[in-house]
Every structure is written in C-alpha cells, then in structure tokens.
Design a protein around this motif. Structure first.
Motif, mmCIF file in Angstrom:
data_model
loop_
_atom_site.group_PDB
_atom_site.id
_atom_site.type_symbol
_atom_site.label_atom_id
_atom_site.label_comp_id
_atom_site.label_asym_id
_atom_site.label_seq_id
_atom_site.Cartn_x
_atom_site.Cartn_y
_atom_site.Cartn_z
ATOM 1 N N VAL A 151 0.844 -1.199 0.000
ATOM 2 C CA VAL A 151 0.000 0.000 0.000
ATOM 3 C C VAL A 151 0.879 1.250 0.000
ATOM 4 O O VAL A 151 0.579 2.235 -0.693
ATOM 5 C CB VAL A 151 -0.954 -0.015 1.211
ATOM 6 C CG1 VAL A 151 -1.656 1.330 1.366
ATOM 7 C CG2 VAL A 151 -1.989 -1.133 1.060
ATOM 8 N N ARG A 152 1.982 1.214 0.732
ATOM 9 C CA ARG A 152 2.908 2.350 0.719
ATOM 10 C C ARG A 152 3.543 2.533 -0.664
ATOM 11 O O ARG A 152 3.716 3.663 -1.137
ATOM 12 C CB ARG A 152 3.987 2.180 1.792
ATOM 13 C CG ARG A 152 3.470 2.317 3.215
ATOM 14 C CD ARG A 152 4.603 2.464 4.213
ATOM 15 N NE ARG A 152 5.430 1.275 4.288
ATOM 16 C CZ ARG A 152 5.191 0.245 5.109
ATOM 17 N NH1 ARG A 152 4.129 0.248 5.918
ATOM 18 N NH2 ARG A 152 5.998 -0.795 5.123
ATOM 19 N N LEU A 153 3.889 1.423 -1.317
ATOM 20 C CA LEU A 153 4.438 1.519 -2.667
ATOM 21 C C LEU A 153 3.421 2.119 -3.637
ATOM 22 O O LEU A 153 3.785 2.838 -4.565
ATOM 23 C CB LEU A 153 4.865 0.136 -3.176
ATOM 24 C CG LEU A 153 6.181 -0.435 -2.662
ATOM 25 C CD1 LEU A 153 6.474 -1.764 -3.333
ATOM 26 C CD2 LEU A 153 7.331 0.538 -2.880
ATOM 27 N N HIS A 154 2.166 1.815 -3.412
ATOM 28 C CA HIS A 154 1.104 2.339 -4.268
ATOM 29 C C HIS A 154 1.077 3.871 -4.252
ATOM 30 O O HIS A 154 0.763 4.504 -5.267
ATOM 31 C CB HIS A 154 -0.245 1.793 -3.819
ATOM 32 C CG HIS A 154 -1.411 2.287 -4.625
ATOM 33 N ND1 HIS A 154 -1.794 1.698 -5.809
ATOM 34 C CD2 HIS A 154 -2.263 3.332 -4.425
ATOM 35 C CE1 HIS A 154 -2.839 2.348 -6.301
ATOM 36 N NE2 HIS A 154 -3.141 3.341 -5.486
ATOM 37 N N GLU A 155 1.428 4.449 -3.109
ATOM 38 C CA GLU A 155 1.417 5.904 -3.008
ATOM 39 C C GLU A 155 2.434 6.546 -3.946
ATOM 40 O O GLU A 155 2.223 7.654 -4.449
ATOM 41 C CB GLU A 155 1.688 6.315 -1.559
ATOM 42 C CG GLU A 155 0.598 5.869 -0.588
ATOM 43 C CD GLU A 155 0.968 6.121 0.859
ATOM 44 O OE1 GLU A 155 2.082 6.651 1.101
ATOM 45 O OE2 GLU A 155 0.164 5.785 1.745
ATOM 46 N N THR A 156 3.537 5.832 -4.192
ATOM 47 C CA THR A 156 4.572 6.344 -5.096
ATOM 48 C C THR A 156 4.345 5.916 -6.535
ATOM 49 O O THR A 156 4.680 6.648 -7.471
ATOM 50 C CB THR A 156 5.959 5.858 -4.622
ATOM 51 O OG1 THR A 156 6.145 6.218 -3.244
ATOM 52 C CG2 THR A 156 7.078 6.477 -5.448
ATOM 53 N N PHE A 157 3.767 4.722 -6.725
ATOM 54 C CA PHE A 157 3.553 4.168 -8.070
ATOM 55 C C PHE A 157 2.085 3.782 -8.242
ATOM 56 O O PHE A 157 1.748 2.607 -8.418
ATOM 57 C CB PHE A 157 4.438 2.938 -8.275
ATOM 58 C CG PHE A 157 5.909 3.185 -8.083
ATOM 59 C CD1 PHE A 157 6.687 3.702 -9.114
ATOM 60 C CD2 PHE A 157 6.522 2.917 -6.867
ATOM 61 C CE1 PHE A 157 8.043 3.928 -8.942
ATOM 62 C CE2 PHE A 157 7.881 3.134 -6.688
ATOM 63 C CZ PHE A 157 8.640 3.657 -7.723
ATOM 64 N N PRO A 158 1.180 4.759 -8.219
ATOM 65 C CA PRO A 158 -0.250 4.436 -8.216
ATOM 66 C C PRO A 158 -0.739 3.763 -9.495
ATOM 67 O O PRO A 158 -1.753 3.050 -9.467
ATOM 68 C CB PRO A 158 -0.921 5.800 -8.015
ATOM 69 C CG PRO A 158 0.077 6.787 -8.505
ATOM 70 C CD PRO A 158 1.415 6.220 -8.164
ATOM 71 N N HIS A 159 -0.051 3.968 -10.616
ATOM 72 C CA HIS A 159 -0.550 3.448 -11.885
ATOM 73 C C HIS A 159 -0.457 1.933 -12.002
ATOM 74 O O HIS A 159 -1.049 1.358 -12.910
ATOM 75 C CB HIS A 159 0.180 4.119 -13.060
ATOM 76 C CG HIS A 159 1.646 4.277 -12.865
ATOM 77 N ND1 HIS A 159 2.191 5.271 -12.086
ATOM 78 C CD2 HIS A 159 2.688 3.562 -13.343
ATOM 79 C CE1 HIS A 159 3.512 5.170 -12.105
ATOM 80 N NE2 HIS A 159 3.839 4.140 -12.845
ATOM 81 N N TYR A 160 0.259 1.275 -11.084
ATOM 82 C CA TYR A 160 0.328 -0.196 -11.130
ATOM 83 C C TYR A 160 -0.796 -0.875 -10.336
ATOM 84 O O TYR A 160 -1.056 -2.052 -10.525
ATOM 85 C CB TYR A 160 1.672 -0.694 -10.601
ATOM 86 C CG TYR A 160 2.847 -0.303 -11.463
ATOM 87 C CD1 TYR A 160 3.055 -0.902 -12.707
ATOM 88 C CD2 TYR A 160 3.743 0.680 -11.052
ATOM 89 C CE1 TYR A 160 4.134 -0.544 -13.502
ATOM 90 C CE2 TYR A 160 4.817 1.042 -11.842
ATOM 91 C CZ TYR A 160 5.006 0.429 -13.063
ATOM 92 O OH TYR A 160 6.069 0.797 -13.858
#
Length: 201
Positions: A151-160
């Motif tokens: 979920v934290r990674l999603h904040e930086t790479f939302p398009h995945y």
C-alpha cells in the motif's frame, strides 16, 4: 522422587516461521518469526490465507503484544533477483529467526525445506500454517506487514495498482506493466515481468 519421571521439555522457546509474497511480480518477500507465550494465548489464530483482512489486522497487534519475541524480515527485489525467489526466502527465514530476542531453541518452518545455516535447531512442517499456532501467528505478521508495504508503494507508483493486487499477476497488473514498463520494485527475474517488457503495446 518423581522428578526424574518427568524431564523438562527439550525446547522451551519454539519459533514459528512463515513467509508472504513469494509469488507476486513486484515487492519484497516478507518473513516473520514468532515465539508465542503459552501463558498468553491468542484466540482466532489461523493460516493468514483463511482469514479476512479485517481479522488479520485485528490479530496483528495482539500477536505483537503477547508474543515472547517476534521479528519481520523483508527481502527486497534486488536480493530476490540475485539469489532467486527460493533462496531469497530461505535467507529471509534465517535472518528472521536470527533476529529474535530471546533466541529460539527450535524453529518450525512452514513448508518442506529448512534454510541453511539456521541459528538454532529447525524442522520443516508441511501445512504448518494450519497446524502450529506459532506458524499461524508468523503467517499473519508476514502477510499484514507485506500488504502494508505494498500500500505504501502504491502511493509512489499508483498506476500499477499495488494497493489492490499487492503485486500479484492480475490482468490489470500485467496491463499496467505493458503500458508503463517495470518500476524498480518489479522482479525482473520473473518471466511475466520480462515478457511484459517485450510485449508490443
């Protein structure tokens, strides 16, 4: 006179060890080791895959509060690509057990392999996340910790869409890979990532 008939148990601190995230195309593998306290039982433990997200999140703080010792180890993508996923997971298990304080006398590993160079006695237990409470607790810590990391990674790479699929090879994830290419958290040693990089738009 009866003391000799009932010798003390051979192992007083048994660690359960389990992982989350061997299969995804992105993100780390998380490995947890937990020594439960028999005097502080935790109701509702089970294999993390059989529990709802809400139940896992509720059990997470209870395990941390009541366990004698616990540790969650992340193995990052670079190490996964360098060692391969099996060896990276085994190394994560070894490090998770090594980090426990107090140290374990015995580590029970979910699965059919024992990591090399373990810091204590160890045994593999197939289906252990459905049999051994300490492994159940480890599976919950590993799963919740990894999901939060994704979920934290999603904040930086939302398009995945990491917050939704947690890095697994869903159709939406493959489509995003083909459109955007891999980010630095994708496992390039995994065939679907390589194939998505080469596939025509």
């Amino acid at each position: 006179m009866l003391d000799g008939l009932f010798p003390p148990p051979r192992y007083s601190r048994i660690a359960g060890v389990d992982e989350a995230g061997r299969g995804p195309l992105a993100g780390p593998v998380s490995v947890a080791a937990v020594i439960l306290d028999p005097a502080r039982p935790i109701d509702g433990l089970d294999d993390s895959k059989k529990l709802t997200e809400k139940k896992r999140e509720a059990l997470f703080p209870l395990i941390i509060e009541r366990a004698i010792a616990w540790h969650v180890e992340f193995v990052d993508v670079d190490e996964i690509d360098r060692l391969n996923i099996l060896h990276a997971t085994m190394e994560g298990m070894r490090r998770a057990v090594l980090a426990l304080r107090p140290l374990a006398d015995l580590a029970r590993i979910d699965g059919n392999r024992i990591p090399p160079r373990m810091p204590c006695s160890a045994e593999a237990l197939i289906g252990g996340d459905a049999l051994e409470p300490a492994i159940m607790a480890a599976s919950i810590l590993a799963k919740v910790s990894r999901d939060r990391a994704m979920v934290r990674l999603h904040e930086t790479f939302p398009h995945y869409g990491f917050a939704v699929h947690k890095g697994y090879a869903t159709a939406a994830h493959i489509d995003a890979l083909r459109q955007h290419g891999p980010c630095l958290h994708h496992r390039r040693s995994f065939a679907p990532v390589r194939e998505a990089m080469l596939a025509p738009l």
